[in-house]
Design an enzyme around this catalytic site. Structure first.
Site, PDB file in Angstrom:
ATOM      1  N   LYS A   1       0.831  -1.136   0.091  1.00 36.20           N
ATOM      2  CA  LYS A   1       0.022  -0.145   0.144  1.00 36.20           C
ATOM      3  C   LYS A   1       0.690   1.283  -0.075  1.00 36.20           C
ATOM      4  O   LYS A   1       0.392   2.370  -0.637  1.00 36.20           O
ATOM      5  CB  LYS A   1      -1.136   0.117   1.237  1.00 36.20           C
ATOM      6  CG  LYS A   1      -1.935  -1.270   1.359  1.00 36.20           C
ATOM      7  CD  LYS A   1      -2.523  -1.719   0.192  1.00 36.20           C
ATOM      8  CE  LYS A   1      -3.260  -2.717   0.002  1.00 36.20           C
ATOM      9  NZ  LYS A   1      -2.372  -4.120  -0.056  1.00 36.20           N
TER      10      LYS A   1
ATOM     11  N   GLY B   1      -5.055 -11.791  -9.972  1.00 38.63           N
ATOM     12  CA  GLY B   1      -5.879 -11.480  -8.808  1.00 38.63           C
ATOM     13  C   GLY B   1      -5.431 -10.389  -8.173  1.00 38.63           C
ATOM     14  O   GLY B   1      -4.642  -9.351  -8.521  1.00 38.63           O
TER      15      GLY B   1
ATOM     16  N   ILE C   1      -3.120  -9.703  -5.861  1.00 38.94           N
ATOM     17  CA  ILE C   1      -1.750  -9.272  -5.490  1.00 38.94           C
ATOM     18  C   ILE C   1      -1.128  -8.907  -7.116  1.00 38.94           C
ATOM     19  O   ILE C   1      -0.551  -7.793  -7.161  1.00 38.94           O
ATOM     20  CB  ILE C   1      -0.849 -10.510  -4.980  1.00 38.94           C
ATOM     21  CG1 ILE C   1      -1.366 -10.492  -3.628  1.00 38.94           C
ATOM     22  CG2 ILE C   1       0.709 -10.183  -5.235  1.00 38.94           C
ATOM     23  CD1 ILE C   1      -0.805 -11.857  -3.091  1.00 38.94           C
TER      24      ILE C   1
ATOM     25  N   GLU D   1      -3.314 -14.783 -17.351  1.00 40.63           N
ATOM     26  CA  GLU D   1      -4.334 -15.381 -16.316  1.00 40.63           C
ATOM     27  C   GLU D   1      -4.634 -16.671 -17.000  1.00 40.63           C
ATOM     28  O   GLU D   1      -5.143 -16.793 -18.037  1.00 40.63           O
ATOM     29  CB  GLU D   1      -5.474 -14.195 -16.068  1.00 40.63           C
ATOM     30  CG  GLU D   1      -6.384 -15.063 -15.028  1.00 40.63           C
ATOM     31  CD  GLU D   1      -6.153 -15.641 -13.811  1.00 40.63           C
ATOM     32  OE1 GLU D   1      -6.461 -16.646 -13.526  1.00 40.63           O
ATOM     33  OE2 GLU D   1      -5.317 -14.958 -13.228  1.00 40.63           O
TER      34      GLU D   1
ATOM     35  N   GLY E   1      -1.761 -17.121  -5.838  1.00 34.51           N
ATOM     36  CA  GLY E   1      -2.361 -17.718  -4.824  1.00 34.51           C
ATOM     37  C   GLY E   1      -1.368 -17.885  -3.770  1.00 34.51           C
ATOM     38  O   GLY E   1      -0.165 -18.091  -3.692  1.00 34.51           O
TER      39      GLY E   1
ATOM     40  N   ALA F   1      -6.086 -10.247   5.949  1.00 35.87           N
ATOM     41  CA  ALA F   1      -5.527  -9.917   7.158  1.00 35.87           C
ATOM     42  C   ALA F   1      -6.754  -9.609   8.407  1.00 35.87           C
ATOM     43  O   ALA F   1      -6.785 -10.027   9.335  1.00 35.87           O
ATOM     44  CB  ALA F   1      -4.656  -8.805   7.270  1.00 35.87           C
TER      45      ALA F   1
ATOM     46  N   HIS G   1     -23.047  16.287   2.924  1.00 39.31           N
ATOM     47  CA  HIS G   1     -22.690  16.784   1.472  1.00 39.31           C
ATOM     48  C   HIS G   1     -21.833  17.927   1.412  1.00 39.31           C
ATOM     49  O   HIS G   1     -21.869  18.605   2.272  1.00 39.31           O
ATOM     50  CB  HIS G   1     -24.183  17.023   1.175  1.00 39.31           C
ATOM     51  CG  HIS G   1     -24.000  17.846  -0.205  1.00 39.31           C
ATOM     52  ND1 HIS G   1     -23.765  17.223  -1.357  1.00 39.31           N
ATOM     53  CD2 HIS G   1     -24.051  19.220  -0.749  1.00 39.31           C
ATOM     54  CE1 HIS G   1     -23.858  18.126  -2.480  1.00 39.31           C
ATOM     55  NE2 HIS G   1     -23.874  19.214  -1.874  1.00 39.31           N
TER      56      HIS G   1
END
Length: 468
Positions: free
Chosen positions: A56, A186, A188, A207, A274, A323, A447
């Site tokens: 992240k 996927g 990751i 894929e 995976g 997680a 708003h």
């Protein structure tokens, strides 16, 4: 021999949270963990050290660079000569990880949890307790929680090493690869492919499945594929990898697609197909701990294994390898051990892909609801009709709500757009209480905010959206 009420094997999200909650409930608790980072013990498991958190951080850094190049001019902000300093990005990433892993160590001290570094191995039962060996030293515990997590699944044709990497290797490239291959479309694969594509790599995603994000709602998958292709990610579906060969300069991947054989050359290859349960060194065979045919630890609804006093949670028991799912299992089990009613509602666990735009969902897809024979109604509302999204300059995507046509109960929520990882929480909360689309629609939303799109999607299930 040191003795504990609860001994947790594994310091990832499942393990460290279980240890903290057990300590809060008054158990004398220890956590055994073998993870090392930069040659030092580092709590937090895969997630904090080489998974969720560093990815992240890199996603955020790379997205800022892309915005600088392509989006800021629209706001009247002109920048020339922008460049990428990969070393600084990695340094920042490492700093974020250091703070969080250090934070877990602090929480252990605060809650008087004993942290033991080393590989935990079940040895034998001693009365109503278990003996666990940690690097040659034995400790005893009445309750043992196995939370050893999972490991990246390797492609038999392409073992990890050299230019072939898994998630941790893909987060530590010292320079931007010119051509990057990703096997697996996927979560990751999409996230890591996005990082390096933004920084300048030419990314090809291979894929095996015939379609894109087949676990997501069809509308989300269709929109996501369109947007990611527009960004420059090159997808190939239904491929069969037949050969992976690497040399000093890169990797050659041969695959068949639509009965045609293709060989592609990459500087680096990320394999993200995976994860598999991590039980190596646990001593499962020696003590008779039951595993299923895929290697996951077998448990009942109370996380009990076939061995009295031994429990298991998190990735190592299968299910959603997330997680937050693992953390909730840690809390639930600790509370069960204390005689409380610990519980995890697996029907409303949110899934999030932190690409740009983000993708998030929880509950049933439209297809799943119909397969269950449910009568449903759906509502959808685009970010392009939202004032805050327009102000941000990011109007991609939409929110889709699925509700029961008879009872109005919320069955699923599916989102693609900026910041939807933060928006999904409110719908999950209402679903947790068995709420309806009417409950969501009549909740006052500030708003202007992106969350108004969620409200409008709920209104749309009764064809009464206000701003569309």
């Amino acid at each position: 021999m040191d003795s504990y009420d609860v001994l947790v094997i594994g310091g990832g999200p499942a393990g460290y949270v279980a240890a903290i909650r057990a300590a809060q409930l008054g158990f004398k608790t220890a956590c055994v963990d073998a993870f090392e980072r930069n040659g030092k013990a580092s709590l937090g498991g895969t997630c904090l050290n080489v998974g969720c958190i560093p990815s992240k951080a890199m996603l955020d850094s790379s997205e800022k660079f892309e915005m600088l190049q392509h989006d800021f001019a629209e706001h009247g902000i002109n920048v020339q000569g922008a460049s990428v300093d990969v070393a600084q990005m990695l340094k920042r990433q490492s700093g974020v990880v250091d703070k969080l892993t250090g934070g877990v160590a602090f929480l252990f001290r605060k809650n008087k949890i004993t942290s033991i570094h080393g590989l935990g191995r079940l040895v034998r039962q001693d009365g109503d307790a278990w003996i666990v060996d940690v690097a040659g030293t034995e400790v005893k515990a009445k309750h043992v929680i196995v939370a050893t997590g999972s490991s990246p699944r390797a492609l038999p044709l392409a073992p990890f090493g050299g230019h072939v990497v898994e998630n941790s290797g893909a987060l530590s490239f010292t320079e931007v690869p010119g051509k990057l291959g990703v096997i697996g479309a996927g979560v990751i694969g999409l996230e890591l492919g996005s990082v390096w594509r933004r920084l300048g790599a030419q990314v090809t995603v291979l894929e095996a499945l015939p379609g894109f994000l087949m676990a997501a709602d069809d509308a989300i998958a269709k929109e996501g594929l369109k947007l990611f292709q527009k960004q420059g990610l090159d997808f190939h579906f239904g491929v069969n990898i037949t050969s992976v060969e690497q040399d000093e300069t890169g990797v050659s991947v041969t695959y068949t697609e639509k009965e045609q054989e293709v060989t592609a050359r990459f500087d680096k290859l990320i394999v993200s197909i995976g994860r598999v349960p991590h039980t190596q060194g646990l001593g499962a065979d020696a003590v008779g701990l039951a595993l299923d045919e895929r290697g996951f630890v077998k448990v009942d609804h109370h996380y009990r294994t076939n061995l009295p006093g031994v429990y298991a949670i998190g990735d190592v028991i299968g299910g959603a390898m997330l997680a937050h799912k693992a953390e909730e299992e840690g809390v639930a089990l600790a509370e069960m051990l204390a005689g409380q009613a610990g519980h995890v509602n697996y029907d409303v666990i949110p899934w999030v892909i932190y690409t740009s735009p983000e993708i998030a969902w929880a509950g049933l897809t439209e297809k799943q609801a119909k397969e269950k024979g449910l009568s449903i109604k759906t509502g959808q509302f685009p970010f392009s009709a939202n004032g805050r999204a327009l102000g941000h300059g990011d109007t991609r995507g939409f929110v889709k709500i699925i509700a029961d046509a008879q009872t109005d109960k919320l069955l699923g929520v599916h989102m693609i757009g900026g910041g939807v990882s933060e928006l999904i929480g409110e719908v999950v909360a209402i679903m947790e209480f068995g709420g309806s689309s009417e409950d969501l629609a009549r909740t006052v939303h500030a708003h202007p905010t992106l969350s108004e799109v969620v409200k409008e999607a709920a209104l749309a299930t009764d064809k009464r959206a206000l701003h569309m």
